[in-house]
Structures are given as structure tokens and as C-alpha cells.
Design a protein around this motif. Structure first.
Motif, PDB file in Angstrom:
ATOM      1  N   THR A 187      40.511  41.996  42.251  1.00  0.00           N
ATOM      2  CA  THR A 187      41.190  42.051  43.790  1.00  0.00           C
ATOM      3  C   THR A 187      41.600  40.885  44.568  1.00  0.00           C
ATOM      4  O   THR A 187      42.528  41.050  44.443  1.00  0.00           O
ATOM      5  N   ALA A 188      40.903  40.095  44.797  1.00  0.00           N
ATOM      6  CA  ALA A 188      41.851  38.839  45.381  1.00  0.00           C
ATOM      7  C   ALA A 188      42.878  38.209  44.422  1.00  0.00           C
ATOM      8  O   ALA A 188      43.555  37.515  45.787  1.00  0.00           O
ATOM      9  N   THR A 189      42.418  37.968  43.628  1.00  0.00           N
ATOM     10  CA  THR A 189      42.540  37.085  42.880  1.00  0.00           C
ATOM     11  C   THR A 189      43.159  37.016  41.437  1.00  0.00           C
ATOM     12  O   THR A 189      44.946  36.414  41.409  1.00  0.00           O
ATOM     13  N   GLY A 190      43.377  38.432  41.281  1.00  0.00           N
ATOM     14  CA  GLY A 190      43.138  38.741  40.274  1.00  0.00           C
ATOM     15  C   GLY A 190      42.849  38.660  38.730  1.00  0.00           C
ATOM     16  O   GLY A 190      43.239  38.442  37.061  1.00  0.00           O
ATOM     17  N   THR A 191      42.383  38.058  38.865  1.00  0.00           N
ATOM     18  CA  THR A 191      41.198  37.222  37.564  1.00  0.00           C
ATOM     19  C   THR A 191      39.489  36.968  38.069  1.00  0.00           C
ATOM     20  O   THR A 191      39.533  37.810  38.997  1.00  0.00           O
ATOM     21  N   GLY A 192      38.904  36.717  36.782  1.00  0.00           N
ATOM     22  CA  GLY A 192      37.618  37.143  37.500  1.00  0.00           C
ATOM     23  C   GLY A 192      36.927  35.923  37.665  1.00  0.00           C
ATOM     24  O   GLY A 192      37.243  34.838  38.158  1.00  0.00           O
ATOM     25  N   ALA A 193      35.642  36.750  38.267  1.00  0.00           N
ATOM     26  CA  ALA A 193      34.354  35.063  39.149  1.00  0.00           C
ATOM     27  C   ALA A 193      34.570  33.892  38.278  1.00  0.00           C
ATOM     28  O   ALA A 193      34.852  33.091  38.598  1.00  0.00           O
TER      29      ALA A 193
END
Length: 331
Positions: free
Chosen positions: A266-272
Motif C-alpha cells: 500500500t505504501a510503496t507499491g512493492t512487497g515487504a
């Protein structure tokens, strides 16, 4: 204005937020502090690319010299083309686009004679805490270096930038307190508008404790994800050398892997996992590019079990071996 006289590399205690200058080879990447011209109030200075070029002649782009600063560089290109390296990636900035070099990033200038536009330098403390909270997605180390605002915002942002330049040059026109307050207000207006540029995650609305209405389920969920990501980002910054798995951070933060992955996406468009890898990769570029550490030392510092694993990781993300990247230098 940052000048050659402000080289603080011999004082590693004045390190950037992630402590790289103090931990690695301090002499290899100079650290610059904010020092505006005499008589300029507080931690904000506004000039133009063309004035900066005229004032500094061939420094620091001939030859290209990497450096880090304790303050932000924010540049709007109105004419020509600017090329600038940020954390070993060369970016092209065209008219209407903004370059943001955040405090602590390694940067390398390219000769900017063909570019024109406002050039804003400011310390993080200039932005009020309540405004800074709204800008976390924009000021985080992983945010885009080049911002291309929405078409409707481009003329507004340019006009506001030149208003800020005019006010900065009008020292003495009004009281010092009013002068500084107006400069800060114009800067914050710019940053808040830039925060809505494509590629910058939208922060969730802050409902505030004084709200008379109960936030909806969707809003509360968005706030929870935002706060989870902020805690995750801080944890990665502290522990990226020893913890490399999403499971490690989920356990540290007391949440599930799924919750953490959703928050990061949600925050970056990529996974953790991508967030963790990007932080390790950024540190690898810094150490390989501007320290005298061996590839083996860099691999060990970043927690890789051996040099071969580090080499595969680095080549997968950059297309280059660590040795080839180092040989390329600042270009």
C-alpha cells in the motif's frame, strides 16, 4: 550554499541519519552541512541552477565528485536538461520535472550548464512537524528522486517556486520573522503539492483524536497499514544488515507476514521483501562506489553468507557484478 570549505569528512561524528560516513571510510565520501551565505536566516536557501553553475565554475562536476549532505536539494528544471546521480543511479530531469536529493543520499553532479530553474536547499527541521507527518511518503529514503507532477500542477508549482525565490531575495523588505515565515509557508505549499505527484504513495487521511465522527472501516484499515509500514521502515533502517527475511520483521513488529506485506504494498507499491532488498542494495552501492572496502567486506557487512551469494544478489538487481559496478565509478 554548500561549498568546498564545508567538507566535514574529517569529522565522522557528524554522520548522516543512517550513519554511513561514521561506519565506513569517511574520507571517501565527504559530508556537507548546511551553511547559507552570511546574513541569510535559518536553514533555507533559494537560488537557481544557473547561478549555482556560475558561482561554482567547475565544482563539483569537473571531475565528478560524490558527496552527501545533511540537508535536502530540491531542483525544478524549467529549461534544458539536468543529469544528476543519486545513490549511483543517473537520472535525467526534463523541463517541468523536479529532482529531490534527500538528506544522506550519495549524489554526484553532472555539468549543469544547459539547465535552468529554481534550486532550493533546506534542512529537514525547516518543515513543521505537522506538515512533515503529511510528507512521510515523499521524504522517505526510498521515494522517487525525480518527480513528474500532474499536468495541472506544473504551472502552479513553477509559479510558487519563483515566488519563493523572489521572497528569499527580498530579505529586508519585511520583518525577519515575517520573511522567514513566508518562505517556510511557500516551501511547505510546494512540498504538499509535490506529494501528490505520480509514483508517490498517497498517505492515508489523519482522522485526528478530536474528530466528532468515527472513521469508517476503510479509513481505519488504511491508517493501520500506514502505521505498520512506518514501523517496518524504521525497523529495516536499524536492522537491514542482520535481518533479511519478512518473517523476521513481522515477528519483531508483532504482526503477520500477510499484514506486513499488505502495508508495504500500500505504501510503496512493492512487497515487504523488495523494501528490505532495496535498502541492502542501496547500502551496497554506497559502499562499493565510495569506500575502500573489498567486495568480501561489503558482503560480510550486509549479512551475506559468502561473496558468491552477494554477487548473485547484486547482479540480479543491477545487471552488474560488484566488481564491474565499482569499476564503472561515478558516471
Amino acid at each position: 550554499m554548500v561549498t568546498r570549505r564545508q567538507n566535514l569528512s574529517s569529522k565522522p561524528r557528524l554522520s548522516s541519519p543512517d550513519g554511513f560516513v561514521a561506519r565506513a571510510d569517511a574520507a571517501s565520501v565527504p559530508l556537507y552541512s548546511f551553511q547559507p551565505p552570511v546574513g541569510t536566516p535559518y536553514g533555507l536557501e533559494v537560488t537557481t541552477i544557473e547561478d549555482f553553475y556560475a558561482h561554482h565554475d567547475d565544482w563539483p562536476w569537473n571531475p565528478a565528485r560524490p558527496g552527501r549532505a545533511t540537508f535536502h536539494y530540491l531542483i525544478l528544471v524549467t529549461e534544458g536538461e539536468l543529469r544528476h546521480e543519486v545513490d549511483h543511479i543517473t537520472h535525467r530531469v526534463d523541463p517541468g520535472q523536479w529532482l529531490w536529493v534527500r538528506a544522506g543520499h550519495v549524489q554526484c553532479w553532472h555539468e549543469p550548464s544547459g539547465a535552468r530553474g529554481p534550486f532550493i536547499l533546506f534542512e529537514p527541521e525547516v518543515v513543521r512537524p505537522d506538515t512533515a507527518r503529511l510528507l512521510t511518503s515523499l521524504t522517505s529514503p526510498g521515494a522517487p528522486a525525480v518527480l513528474a507532477p500532474h499536468g495541472d500542477d506544473v504551472p502552479w508549482l513553477e509559479q510558487t517556486a519563483f515566488q519563493l525565490l523572489d521572497e528569499h531575495r527580498a530579505l529586508g523588505r519585511r520583518s525577519l520573522a515575517a520573511h522567514h515565515s513566508l518562505r517556510c509557508s511557500l516551501l511547505e505549499a510546494l512540498l504538499l503539492r509535490l506529494a501528490h505527484s505520480p509514483g508517490v504513495p498517497e498517505p492515508p487521511a489523519d482522522t485526528g483524536s478530536g474528530s466528532s465522527s468515527t472513521p469508517g472501516t476503510a479509513t481505519k484499515s488504511a491508517l493501520d497499514r500506514h502505521h505498520t509500514y512506518e514501523r517496518f521502515r524504521d525497523a529495516v533502517e536499524l536492522h537491514f544488515r542482520e535481518f533479511h527475511r519478512v518473517d523476521d520483521y513481522a515477528a519483531m513488529l508483532g504482526c503477520s507476514v500477510r499484514t506486513l506485506s499488505r502495508a508495504a504494498r500500500t505504501a510503496t507499491g512493492t512487497g515487504a521483501r523488495e523494501v528490505i532488498d532495496e535498502r541492502r542494495l542501496r547500502e551496497a552501492r554506497r559502499l562499493l562506489g565510495h569506500s575502500r572496502w573489498s567486495v568480501q567486506a561489503v558482503a560480510s557487512h550486509l549479512g551475506f553468507t559468502d561473496t558468491a551469494n552477494f554477487g548473485r544478489f547484486f547482479r540480479h538487481h543491477t545487471g552488474l557484478t560488484p566488481a564491474d559496478f565499482r569499476a564503472r565509478g561515478c558516471s
